[in-house]
Design a protein around this motif. Structure first.
Motif, PDB file in Angstrom:
ATOM      1  N   GLU A   1       0.820  -1.218   0.000  1.00 37.11           N
ATOM      2  CA  GLU A   1       0.000   0.000   0.000  1.00 37.11           C
ATOM      3  C   GLU A   1       0.850   1.261   0.000  1.00 37.11           C
ATOM      4  N   THR A   2       2.140   1.137   0.288  1.00 39.52           N
ATOM      5  CA  THR A   2       3.059   2.277   0.279  1.00 39.52           C
ATOM      6  C   THR A   2       3.700   2.406  -1.093  1.00 39.52           C
ATOM      7  N   GLU A   3       3.507   3.549  -1.734  1.00 44.75           N
ATOM      8  CA  GLU A   3       4.091   3.792  -3.060  1.00 44.75           C
ATOM      9  C   GLU A   3       5.486   4.385  -2.904  1.00 44.75           C
ATOM     10  N   VAL A   4       6.320   4.169  -3.908  1.00 44.40           N
ATOM     11  CA  VAL A   4       7.681   4.701  -3.900  1.00 44.40           C
ATOM     12  C   VAL A   4       7.903   5.569  -5.125  1.00 44.40           C
ATOM     13  N   VAL A   5       8.383   6.785  -4.882  1.00 44.96           N
ATOM     14  CA  VAL A   5       8.798   7.681  -5.954  1.00 44.96           C
ATOM     15  C   VAL A   5      10.294   7.903  -5.792  1.00 44.96           C
ATOM     16  N   VAL A   6      11.056   7.498  -6.783  1.00 42.35           N
ATOM     17  CA  VAL A   6      12.501   7.714  -6.741  1.00 42.35           C
ATOM     18  C   VAL A   6      12.793   9.183  -7.006  1.00 42.35           C
ATOM     19  N   LEU A   7      13.652   9.764  -6.184  1.00 43.04           N
ATOM     20  CA  LEU A   7      14.109  11.142  -6.375  1.00 43.04           C
ATOM     21  C   LEU A   7      15.627  11.106  -6.275  1.00 43.04           C
ATOM     22  N   THR A   8      16.292  11.141  -7.425  1.00 39.85           N
ATOM     23  CA  THR A   8      17.716  10.868  -7.471  1.00 39.85           C
ATOM     24  C   THR A   8      18.435  11.805  -8.428  1.00 39.85           C
ATOM     25  N   THR A   9      19.730  11.856  -8.294  1.00 38.15           N
ATOM     26  CA  THR A   9      20.560  12.625  -9.216  1.00 38.15           C
ATOM     27  C   THR A   9      20.695  11.896 -10.539  1.00 38.15           C
ATOM     28  N   TYR A  10      20.496  10.589 -10.525  1.00 39.51           N
ATOM     29  CA  TYR A  10      20.840   9.746 -11.664  1.00 39.51           C
ATOM     30  C   TYR A  10      19.620   9.350 -12.484  1.00 39.51           C
ATOM     31  N   ALA A  11      19.724   9.507 -13.805  1.00 34.85           N
ATOM     32  CA  ALA A  11      18.672   9.050 -14.713  1.00 34.85           C
ATOM     33  C   ALA A  11      19.249   8.071 -15.728  1.00 34.85           C
ATOM     34  N   ASP A  12      20.370   7.424 -15.350  1.00 38.43           N
ATOM     35  CA  ASP A  12      21.000   6.464 -16.260  1.00 38.43           C
ATOM     36  C   ASP A  12      20.236   5.149 -16.237  1.00 38.43           C
ATOM     37  N   ASP A  13      20.496   4.328 -17.230  1.00 33.72           N
ATOM     38  CA  ASP A  13      19.759   3.078 -17.393  1.00 33.72           C
ATOM     39  C   ASP A  13      19.930   2.139 -16.207  1.00 33.72           C
ATOM     40  N   ASP A  14      21.160   2.088 -15.652  1.00 35.72           N
ATOM     41  CA  ASP A  14      21.428   1.166 -14.561  1.00 35.72           C
ATOM     42  C   ASP A  14      20.711   1.576 -13.277  1.00 35.72           C
ATOM     43  N   SER A  15      20.216   2.791 -13.223  1.00 35.79           N
ATOM     44  CA  SER A  15      19.442   3.245 -12.074  1.00 35.79           C
ATOM     45  C   SER A  15      17.948   3.145 -12.351  1.00 35.79           C
ATOM     46  N   LEU A  16      17.547   3.586 -13.540  1.00 34.75           N
ATOM     47  CA  LEU A  16      16.132   3.689 -13.870  1.00 34.75           C
ATOM     48  C   LEU A  16      15.428   2.340 -13.907  1.00 34.75           C
ATOM     49  N   PHE A  17      15.944   1.406 -14.697  1.00 37.74           N
ATOM     50  CA  PHE A  17      15.231   0.149 -14.893  1.00 37.74           C
ATOM     51  C   PHE A  17      15.165  -0.704 -13.624  1.00 37.74           C
ATOM     52  N   PRO A  18      16.254  -0.875 -12.880  1.00 40.31           N
ATOM     53  CA  PRO A  18      16.144  -1.654 -11.639  1.00 40.31           C
ATOM     54  C   PRO A  18      15.149  -1.048 -10.648  1.00 40.31           C
ATOM     55  N   ALA A  19      15.078   0.283 -10.589  1.00 39.50           N
ATOM     56  CA  ALA A  19      14.146   0.923  -9.665  1.00 39.50           C
ATOM     57  C   ALA A  19      12.699   0.622 -10.043  1.00 39.50           C
ATOM     58  N   LEU A  20      12.387   0.688 -11.334  1.00 39.65           N
ATOM     59  CA  LEU A  20      11.027   0.381 -11.787  1.00 39.65           C
ATOM     60  C   LEU A  20      10.706  -1.095 -11.581  1.00 39.65           C
ATOM     61  N   GLN A  21      11.683  -1.950 -11.835  1.00 38.41           N
ATOM     62  CA  GLN A  21      11.467  -3.381 -11.649  1.00 38.41           C
ATOM     63  C   GLN A  21      11.278  -3.731 -10.182  1.00 38.41           C
TER      64      GLN A  21
END
Length: 230
Positions: A79-99
């Motif tokens: 029930e707790t949603e997560v919004v990433v707020l990071t300096t990095y928008a590279d692929d190695d950060s973006l895809f693992p976070a969504l997964q």
């Protein structure tokens, strides 16, 4: 009637950044900061204690990084949603976070309005992805498809067919999800009821094995099921 308050937890290992985000959120109407964590382990513990509606999660943190913290939080507290707020928008950060289950992804140059919108979006059940992140998703997946062309040729559906047994209507709904539309907006666009839209979404989620709308967006781009490519 009193406006519903969204309870938010902030996780960032940099004290100045963390305190700045807390101060910023404190100025936004309808948001209550219930805690602040300096690393992923603390974030997981504070979620267990405070049960926030949304966690604003940094990725590069000691002890437990943001991806692992997101995975643990979403598993124990769906029930707790997560919004990433990071300096990095590279692929190695973006895809693992969504997964891992993050429904939103912003970079730290986002303003107060954009952060508030992302929090509201994930609370409403839509993906809180910045336009830049959505564009990067599309670019990255297009590049990936180009590099893996032989594999794609072996696994792709025949012309006119859709992946994973999706129907044409389910693919249409998926494309609209990728555009960032809510269930109500999809229903209006397709001239159907919201209940019908929800049924299509449940079916396509089951067929594609995605858990939420953020993963559905990635799936849509990966398979070329987008409004610009239909």
């Amino acid at each position: 009637m009193t406006e519903a308050v969204t309870r938010v937890l902030v996780a960032d290992d940099q004290t100045v950044v963390r305190e700045g985000i807390v101060m910023l959120l404190g100025l936004l109407p309808g948001i209550e900061v219930v805690g602040a964590a300096g690393d992923g382990e603390e974030a997981v513990a504070l979620v267990e204690r405070h049960h926030p509606d949304v966690v604003l999660m940094d990725l590069r943190m000691p002890r437990c990084d943001g991806v692992e913290a997101t995975r643990r939080i979403r598993a124990a507290h769906p029930e707790t949603e997560v919004v990433v707020l990071t300096t990095y928008a590279d692929d190695d950060s973006l895809f693992p976070a969504l997964q891992a289950g993050a429904r939103g992804y912003l970079t730290k140059d986002a303003g107060a309005e954009q952060i508030a919108r992302a929090i509201a979006d994930v609370r409403a059940g839509t993906a809180g992805l910045s336009p830049q992140v959505q564009l990067r998703l599309l670019e990255r997946l297009s590049e990936q498809q180009g590099r893996s062309a032989p594999t794609a040729e072996r696994t792709a559906a025949r012309p006119g067919e859709l992946p994973d047994g999706l129907t044409a209507r389910e693919a249409e709904v998926l494309a609209l999800i990728a555009e960032g539309l809510s269930n109500a907006e999809i229903a209006q666009r397709l001239f159907v009821s919201q209940a019908t839209v929800k049924t299509h979404i449940n079916n396509l989620f089951a067929k594609t094995a995605v858990r939420d709308r953020a993963q559905a967006v990635a799936y849509a781009f990966r398979h070329g099921i987008t409004g610009t490519q239909q």
